[in-house]
Design an enzyme around this catalytic site. Sequence first.
Site, PDB file in Angstrom:
ATOM      1  N   ASP A 100       0.558  -1.432   0.563  1.00 22.60           N
ATOM      2  CA  ASP A 100       0.040   0.019   0.036  1.00 22.60           C
ATOM      3  C   ASP A 100       1.006   1.060  -0.241  1.00 22.60           C
ATOM      4  OD1 ASP A 100      -2.051  -2.063   0.467  1.00 22.60           O
ATOM      5  OD2 ASP A 100      -3.054  -0.627   2.026  1.00 22.60           O
TER       6      ASP A 100
ATOM      7  N   ASP B  14      -4.324  -0.462  -1.748  1.00 21.78           N
ATOM      8  CA  ASP B  14      -5.794  -0.867  -0.688  1.00 21.78           C
ATOM      9  C   ASP B  14      -6.657  -0.404  -2.082  1.00 21.78           C
ATOM     10  OD1 ASP B  14      -6.803  -1.298   1.740  1.00 21.78           O
ATOM     11  OD2 ASP B  14      -7.001   0.955   1.884  1.00 21.78           O
TER      12      ASP B  14
ATOM     13  N   HIS C  86     -10.394   0.142  -3.393  1.00 25.77           N
ATOM     14  CA  HIS C  86     -12.172   0.705  -2.356  1.00 25.77           C
ATOM     15  C   HIS C  86     -13.032   1.196  -3.765  1.00 25.77           C
ATOM     16  CE1 HIS C  86     -10.114  -1.555   1.085  1.00 25.77           C
ATOM     17  NE2 HIS C  86     -10.072   0.344   1.951  1.00 25.77           N
TER      18      HIS C  86
ATOM     19  N   HIS D 171     -17.746   1.784  -0.186  1.00 24.42           N
ATOM     20  CA  HIS D 171     -17.076   0.517   1.378  1.00 24.42           C
ATOM     21  C   HIS D 171     -18.117   0.850   1.997  1.00 24.42           C
ATOM     22  CE1 HIS D 171     -13.197  -1.292   2.086  1.00 24.42           C
ATOM     23  NE2 HIS D 171     -14.234  -1.907   1.693  1.00 24.42           N
TER      24      HIS D 171
ATOM     25  N   HIS E 249     -11.215   6.885   1.405  1.00 22.26           N
ATOM     26  CA  HIS E 249      -9.442   6.409   0.432  1.00 22.26           C
ATOM     27  C   HIS E 249      -9.485   5.545  -0.226  1.00 22.26           C
ATOM     28  CE1 HIS E 249      -9.740   3.032   3.955  1.00 22.26           C
ATOM     29  NE2 HIS E 249      -8.645   2.665   3.068  1.00 22.26           N
TER      30      HIS E 249
ATOM     31  N   LYS F 248      -7.060  -5.112  -2.880  1.00 19.80           N
ATOM     32  CA  LYS F 248      -7.364  -5.677  -1.728  1.00 19.80           C
ATOM     33  C   LYS F 248      -8.554  -4.979  -1.234  1.00 19.80           C
ATOM     34  CE  LYS F 248      -4.058  -4.187   0.983  1.00 19.80           C
ATOM     35  NZ  LYS F 248      -4.189  -3.630   2.193  1.00 19.80           N
TER      36      LYS F 248
ATOM     37  N   CYS G  49      -2.065  -3.032   7.456  1.00 18.08           N
ATOM     38  CA  CYS G  49      -1.893  -3.371   6.095  1.00 18.08           C
ATOM     39  C   CYS G  49      -0.746  -4.128   6.418  1.00 18.08           C
ATOM     40  CB  CYS G  49      -2.130  -2.538   4.911  1.00 18.08           C
ATOM     41  SG  CYS G  49      -3.863  -2.095   4.971  1.00 18.08           S
TER      42      CYS G  49
HETATM   43  C1  VGL Z   1      -4.775   0.628   5.754  1.00 18.14           C
HETATM   44  C2  VGL Z   1      -6.232   1.214   6.556  1.00 18.14           C
HETATM   45  C3  VGL Z   1      -6.923   1.162   5.654  1.00 18.14           C
HETATM   46  C4  VGL Z   1      -3.904   0.266   5.444  1.00 18.14           C
HETATM   47  C5  VGL Z   1      -5.727   0.693   4.768  1.00 18.14           C
HETATM   48  O1  VGL Z   1      -2.740   0.258   4.353  1.00 18.14           O
HETATM   49  O2  VGL Z   1      -2.980   0.308   6.030  1.00 18.14           O
HETATM   50  N1  VGL Z   1      -5.209   1.062   6.660  1.00 18.14           N
HETATM   51  N2  VGL Z   1      -7.106   0.980   5.129  1.00 18.14           N
HETATM   52 ZN    ZN Z   2      -8.084   0.992   2.991  1.00 20.73          ZN
END
Ligand code: VGL
Ligand code: ZN
Length: 210
Positions: A13, A51, A53, A57, A87, A112, A157
Site C-alpha cells: 500500500d 488498497d 475500494h 465501501h 481513501h 484488496k 496493512c
Molecule cells: C490501511 C487503513 C485502511 C493500510 C488501509 O494500508 O494500512 N489502513 N485501509
Molecule cells: Zn483501506
Amino acid sequence: MIGFEHSALIIVDVQNDFLPGGALAVADGDAVIAPVNALVARFAHVVLTQDWHPPGHVSFASSHPGRAAHDRVALADGREQVLWPDHCLWDTRGAALADGLEVAKAELVIRKGYRADLDSYSAFVEADGRTRTGLAGYLRERGLIRVVVAGLATDYCAGWTARDAAQAGFETLIAIEATRGIYRDGSMERTLLEMRAANVRAATVADLLA
Ligand code: VGL
Ligand code: ZN
C-alpha cells in the site's frame, strides 16, 4: 543475509492516499520510498499490494450515517470495523502507487478491499478472517519460502500482512525503516504483539541487503 532467489519482497500500500497530503495520510509515509527502492533493487521477486475500494465501501465513515472516521462499528456478522476517511477509491489518483516508487519489476499486484461489504488489511486473508487472496498459494507454487514486508501502515496493512505470512508458514521479516504506522487507539501495540506471537522478525534494510 538472505537468499534472494527464494524470497519475496511484499510492498504494501505505498499509495498516494497514505502519503502526506493524502486522504489517510500516514505520518512520514513518504520516508518509506527510498528504503523500499533499495530493497527492490536487490530482490528477485517483488509483489505489490494496492488498497482498492469501490464507492460506498464498508470501511468509509461516509457509508455509515452519523459516524465519523476512527469510530468502530459492529457489522451485520458481528465483526468490528474501524471506519476511515474515504481513501483509495479504486482507479483514482489517491489509489495510485506513489510517484518515485521503482517497481517496474514487480511481478504481481494484489488488490484488496475491492468488495463493497468486506475490508482487507492483510494481503493474505481478508477482514472476515477466512477469505483468502491466493497470495500464499502463489508464493508457494513458485518455491518462495521467505517473505520481507515493507510499506504502509505498520499497524494495519503491513503488519497484518506480515502476521498472516508467518501464520501461512513463510519465514517472515519486516523491514524496519521501510514501514511507518498510523498509531491510533493502541493499534501499534496490538499489531506488534500479534507479529511477535506469529514469529515475525524485524530487520533493518542494511541487514536485509548485507
Ligand atoms: C490501511 C487503513 C485502511 C493500510 C488501509 O494500508 O494500512 N489502513 N485501509
Ligand atoms: Zn483501506
